[in-house]
Design a protein around this motif. Structure first.
Motif, short mmCIF file in Angstrom:
data_model
loop_
_atom_site.label_atom_id
_atom_site.label_comp_id
_atom_site.label_asym_id
_atom_site.label_seq_id
_atom_site.Cartn_x
_atom_site.Cartn_y
_atom_site.Cartn_z
N UNK A 1 0.84 -1.19 0.00
CA UNK A 1 0.00 0.00 0.00
C UNK A 1 0.88 1.24 0.00
N UNK A 2 0.47 2.25 -0.75
CA UNK A 2 1.27 3.46 -0.86
C UNK A 2 1.32 4.20 0.47
N UNK A 3 2.45 4.82 0.73
CA UNK A 3 2.63 5.52 1.99
C UNK A 3 1.94 6.86 1.98
N UNK A 4 1.73 7.41 3.16
CA UNK A 4 1.09 8.72 3.31
C UNK A 4 1.89 9.77 2.55
N UNK A 125 4.26 3.90 -9.91
CA UNK A 125 4.23 2.47 -9.61
C UNK A 125 4.87 2.22 -8.25
N UNK A 126 4.20 1.37 -7.47
CA UNK A 126 4.67 1.05 -6.11
C UNK A 126 4.76 -0.46 -5.95
N UNK A 127 5.83 -0.88 -5.30
CA UNK A 127 5.96 -2.29 -4.93
C UNK A 127 6.22 -2.35 -3.43
N UNK A 132 8.59 2.91 -7.15
CA UNK A 132 9.70 2.40 -7.95
C UNK A 132 9.80 3.09 -9.32
N UNK A 133 8.73 3.80 -9.73
CA UNK A 133 8.77 4.48 -11.03
C UNK A 133 7.71 5.56 -11.07
N UNK A 134 7.98 6.58 -11.89
CA UNK A 134 6.99 7.62 -12.15
C UNK A 134 7.11 8.04 -13.61
N UNK A 164 12.16 -8.62 -9.56
CA UNK A 164 11.20 -7.74 -10.21
C UNK A 164 9.80 -8.33 -10.23
N UNK A 165 9.70 -9.65 -10.07
CA UNK A 165 8.38 -10.28 -10.13
C UNK A 165 7.55 -9.90 -8.92
N UNK A 166 6.24 -9.91 -9.12
CA UNK A 166 5.34 -9.59 -8.02
C UNK A 166 4.29 -8.58 -8.44
N UNK A 167 3.53 -8.11 -7.45
CA UNK A 167 2.43 -7.20 -7.72
C UNK A 167 2.85 -5.75 -7.51
N UNK A 168 2.46 -4.92 -8.45
CA UNK A 168 2.73 -3.49 -8.40
C UNK A 168 1.40 -2.75 -8.36
N UNK A 169 1.26 -1.83 -7.45
CA UNK A 169 0.09 -0.94 -7.44
C UNK A 169 0.44 0.28 -8.28
N UNK A 170 -0.47 0.63 -9.16
CA UNK A 170 -0.26 1.79 -10.04
C UNK A 170 -1.28 2.86 -9.66
#
Length: 197
Positions: A1-4, A125-127, A132-134, A164-170
């Motif tokens: 989950x993305x941080x505050x 993108x968040x892992x 990890x990316x914008x 790199x594998x796994x779930x990324x929240x965008x």
């Protein structure tokens, strides 16, 4: 989950560009009436004025869907419906992308009532809660049209390797130079070593 505070990530980067004062479509069409070549150019550029596609929706820009197109793969594009959708559930169903595959995102959107200037598509993108990316992509300026406009992002390569594998929240946002929020939403992708769900 993305941080505050991660909503700050979706603020467009300041390029120093100062957009001109907004003008209505009628003002643009009615200006320069004494210059036939400019009149013809504006008609070619803007087309005929059309009534709002969704008159009950007050928004000038309406994002219909995004599509993830897999390049060089015999695989159907993945579609995420955004218009009239429950956006809160999108990140619960990640889109599987095979590692190392090239892909691009297409955004389908309507413009109604007035020209929109300086549209931007921002993705963060968040892992595991860490950004990890914008991408802050300039989409452009568009006139009202009865059919959806389509923006295609530059091609990207999905990351590879076990780490790199796994779930990324965008987190995505469709905005403009005036920072109008036309749509903000969250979705997810899952990088895997194969196409299997």
């Amino acid at each position: 989950m993305a941080e505050k505070g991660d909503n700050d990530d979706l603020v467009p980067e300041d390029t120093g560009f100062k957009p001109p004062a907004p003008k209505s479509l009628d003002e643009i069409l009615n200006a320069d009436k004494d210059d036939p070549s400019l009149e013809n150019y504006k008609k070619q550029l803007l087309g005929n004025t059309v009534p709002p596609v969704f008159p009950d929706n007050p928004r000038n820009v309406i994002v219909q869907k995004i599509q993830i197109e897999f390049l060089g793969e015999s695989r159907e594009p993945a579609n995420i419906q955004l218009m009239d959708a429950d956006l809160s559930v999108l990140k619960k169903s990640p889109i599987v992308i095979k590692e190392g595959v090239n892909y691009r995102v297409k955004v389908f959107f309507y413009v109604q009532r007035e020209i929109v200037a300086g549209l931007r598509y921002i993705n963060c993108s968040y892992k595991m809660g860490i950004r990890v990316a914008k991408d802050d992509l300039m989409v452009g300026s568009y006139p009202p049209k009865a059919e959806p406009h389509v923006y295609s992002s530059p091609a990207q390569e999905a990351p590879s390797g076990m780490m790199a594998r796994g779930t990324y929240t965008i987190k995505s946002r469709f905005t403009d130079d005036d920072r109008n929020d036309f749509l903000s939403w969250e979705w997810a992708i899952k990088i895997k070593d194969s196409w299997k769900d």
